[in-house]
Structures are given as C-alpha cells and as structure tokens.
Write a protein that holds these residues in place. Sequence first.
Motif, mmCIF file in Angstrom:
data_model
loop_
_atom_site.group_PDB
_atom_site.id
_atom_site.type_symbol
_atom_site.label_atom_id
_atom_site.label_comp_id
_atom_site.label_asym_id
_atom_site.label_seq_id
_atom_site.Cartn_x
_atom_site.Cartn_y
_atom_site.Cartn_z
ATOM 1 N N GLN A 71 0.828 -1.202 0.000
ATOM 2 C CA GLN A 71 0.000 0.000 0.000
ATOM 3 C C GLN A 71 0.865 1.256 0.000
ATOM 4 O OE1 GLN A 71 -3.094 0.086 2.935
ATOM 5 N NE2 GLN A 71 -3.745 -2.000 2.522
ATOM 6 N N TRP A 72 2.013 1.180 0.633
ATOM 7 C CA TRP A 72 2.953 2.313 0.660
ATOM 8 C C TRP A 72 3.345 2.717 -0.762
ATOM 9 C CZ3 TRP A 72 8.167 2.375 -0.845
ATOM 10 C CH2 TRP A 72 8.923 3.455 -0.387
ATOM 11 N N SER A 73 3.731 1.748 -1.582
ATOM 12 C CA SER A 73 4.127 2.032 -2.962
ATOM 13 C C SER A 73 2.953 2.565 -3.768
ATOM 14 C CB SER A 73 4.677 0.774 -3.635
ATOM 15 O OG SER A 73 5.892 0.370 -3.049
ATOM 16 N N LEU A 74 1.775 1.994 -3.547
ATOM 17 C CA LEU A 74 0.608 2.406 -4.323
ATOM 18 C C LEU A 74 0.184 3.831 -3.995
ATOM 19 C CD1 LEU A 74 -1.504 -0.887 -4.262
ATOM 20 C CD2 LEU A 74 -0.195 0.072 -6.172
ATOM 21 N N LEU A 220 7.649 -5.460 5.662
ATOM 22 C CA LEU A 220 6.560 -6.280 5.157
ATOM 23 C C LEU A 220 5.883 -7.047 6.303
ATOM 24 C CD1 LEU A 220 8.318 -7.710 1.974
ATOM 25 C CD2 LEU A 220 6.860 -5.669 2.159
ATOM 26 N N VAL A 221 4.712 -7.593 6.018
ATOM 27 C CA VAL A 221 3.968 -8.335 7.049
ATOM 28 C C VAL A 221 4.802 -9.485 7.601
ATOM 29 C CG1 VAL A 221 1.942 -9.765 7.471
ATOM 30 C CG2 VAL A 221 1.733 -7.706 6.068
ATOM 31 N N GLY A 244 8.550 -0.043 11.771
ATOM 32 C CA GLY A 244 9.005 0.843 10.706
ATOM 33 C C GLY A 244 8.015 1.021 9.581
ATOM 34 N N SER A 245 6.903 0.272 9.585
ATOM 35 C CA SER A 245 5.852 0.446 8.577
ATOM 36 C C SER A 245 4.557 -0.136 9.120
ATOM 37 C CB SER A 245 6.216 -0.250 7.259
ATOM 38 O OG SER A 245 6.019 -1.649 7.358
ATOM 39 N N ASP A 246 3.431 0.287 8.541
ATOM 40 C CA ASP A 246 2.132 -0.217 8.977
ATOM 41 C C ASP A 246 1.962 -1.693 8.632
ATOM 42 O OD1 ASP A 246 1.455 2.271 9.929
ATOM 43 O OD2 ASP A 246 0.368 2.866 8.121
ATOM 44 N N GLU A 247 2.407 -2.087 7.451
ATOM 45 C CA GLU A 247 2.244 -3.487 7.054
ATOM 46 C C GLU A 247 3.060 -4.401 7.967
ATOM 47 O OE1 GLU A 247 2.056 -4.325 2.867
ATOM 48 O OE2 GLU A 247 1.679 -2.232 2.426
ATOM 49 N N GLN A 248 4.232 -3.942 8.360
ATOM 50 C CA GLN A 248 5.037 -4.705 9.302
ATOM 51 C C GLN A 248 4.360 -4.737 10.673
ATOM 52 O OE1 GLN A 248 9.644 -4.927 9.186
ATOM 53 N NE2 GLN A 248 9.150 -3.247 10.541
#
Length: 350
Positions: A71-74, A220-221, A244-248
Amino acid sequence: MGERTATLAEIAGEAGVSVPTVSRVLNGRPGISEKTRVEVERLLELRGYERRKPRRETPLIDFVTVGLETQWSLQLLRGAQAEAARAGADFVVTATEGLPAGAPDWLERLRSRGSDGIVVVVSELEQDAREELSRLQVPVVLIDPVGTDTESYVTVAAADWLGARDATQHLLDLGHERIGFVTGPLHLECHADRLDGYYSALGRRGISRNPDLVRVGDSLVAGGETFGGELLDLEERPTAILSGSDEQAYGIYLAARNRGLSIPEDLSVVGFDDVDLARWVSPQLTTVHQPLTGMAATATRLVLALSRGEEVSNRRVQLASELVVRDSTAPPRAVASPNPEPTKVTHSPV
C-alpha cells in the motif's frame, strides 16, 4: 580509445555556470547571455556531449519504485500519477523489485523514448547509471533517498526522525519503558532516521539503548511476524513495539495473537506511514502519518520543473509528519491511567 563523453555537470563546471543554465542552452530557452550561450555550445561540441531527442509536446516522466505490492508504494504511485495528469504529462512506471535502478535495458528504453525526467523511490542508482543519466540530460528526483551519496540530486522526504521520536514519546507518556522497535532496512535514510528518533526519545527519559529490543525488519507483514515474534519471545518481553511500517505492524499483530496476547491490553503497537491498512485492522493502528501522495506529487512537480531548465530553490524538501493516535496503544497493565483520546501531533518541515 577516445575521450569519455562529458557529463552535464562537467560541462557546467568548465563553463563556470550552473547545470540549469546548461540545460537552458540545450533546450534553446531564453534568459542566457549570448556570451554564455556561445561558450556552453563550444564546450558541448568540443566534449562530444550527447544531446537528447527534441522535446515532445507532451512531457514524459519515468517513475521508478522497488515494487507495487505494498500500500505504501501504491499511495506514492497515486500521488505521482495525479500530479503528472494535472501537468498534462505522460507517465511510465518501472518496478525494480529491490534491485538498484539503472539496468542497461532500462537505460536503453529511457534513451529511445526520450523521457523528460525520472522520479526514483528508495532505490539505489548504480554509478554507471548516474553517469549515463547525466550524459542524457535527464533530471532525477529521489523520494526517501538511499544512503548519503545524494548531494547531486533533488530529494523529497518526510520528517522521519521527528515522527519516530513522537511515536516513542507517546508510548513513554503512557507509561511504557520497555519499548521494542522492528525497523525497516537501515540502508535507507528514512529508517535510519526513525531508529535515531526512537533512541533520542528514550535517551531524553534516561533509558539506555538496549540492542536486544531492536530488530532490523523488511517493512513487510512477514518481517513483522518474524521479528516481532522474536521480541515477544524474549524472557522479559517489551510492553510496546514500534514498527518501521504499517504493514510490518500488522505482522506484529499476528505474532502477538499467535502467542495469546491482546492489543492493546497486553501489547501496544505503533506503525509508520498511515496507509489504508491502519484503519482496516482491529484495533485500528496508532501510526505516524506520512504524506506519501504529497511527497510523490512534489517530486513529480520538481522533476518537471527541472526538465524545463528551471532553477529549484530547495533541493532538500522535507514534508511534515503527524502522529495519529488510535486504538492500538494504551498504558501497560501496571499503569492505571486511562487510554487517551485520539490526537494528532503535526510537525512542520524543517
């Protein structure tokens, strides 16, 4: 063997002018004295500078990113495409899948289609590619640049250090002292800055750095589930984890639930980026809002200006971050204070 073709920066250095001035000469634009124009043209001819194809009526922008699966890239892609459309520019997307940007076949396609500028997202440009792009007179703008060797490029980033400091401060204010951090890849400046912000907030509270509480993830997740799980399996586990990210962060949710832990009762979690996922998960994720679409739109606007030979007054653009408090953070069980109302902390660019 013949002399190597000069780069645009080398021509500018020999002529004693700026790179945008040389760009104006190449594009036949006004605002340059006849003496300067003649001297630049002389050096271009003398050094065998490879001129680009004539400019098309519709500019073309290349957008280079590590991948399109997050989602970050999108969100970045969405911002760049919207700005290109607003400016009436065509738009080409390349996914490097984590490899350095600048493969020979990509450079050849770039040359053949006559792209007017390139926006590169957290992807390293190989040295050969840098030299080739300079010879092709293609301006480059970096989003979340890699490393520190970026002085020759215009860059766009967010207030990563402040965002991580505020996220950690939020957890400290709730009463957490044993706070873990699953970072993103630390060769990226944004993640290195976030780790520094985390350490700064701890230091201001007199809490020593504890390397046992830090894991280097992949944003990543799967990384969140693996490395968050490692933190939760410590003999004395953290009561809160910054990601460091929402998906993680979602991966950390999975690791916690696999161990019978509830969020936020047993573990507080804070993410980074504020992508749509942060509002979809349960409980909704406290996170640092990054202006991803704005960053990409700004980078696209800047590269279009550079392609027209315009001067860019600010070559290091930093946009504001916001801490958005939702439902995934609460005081640790030993602290009786209530969960605070959702708030936002905004930082202006520095």
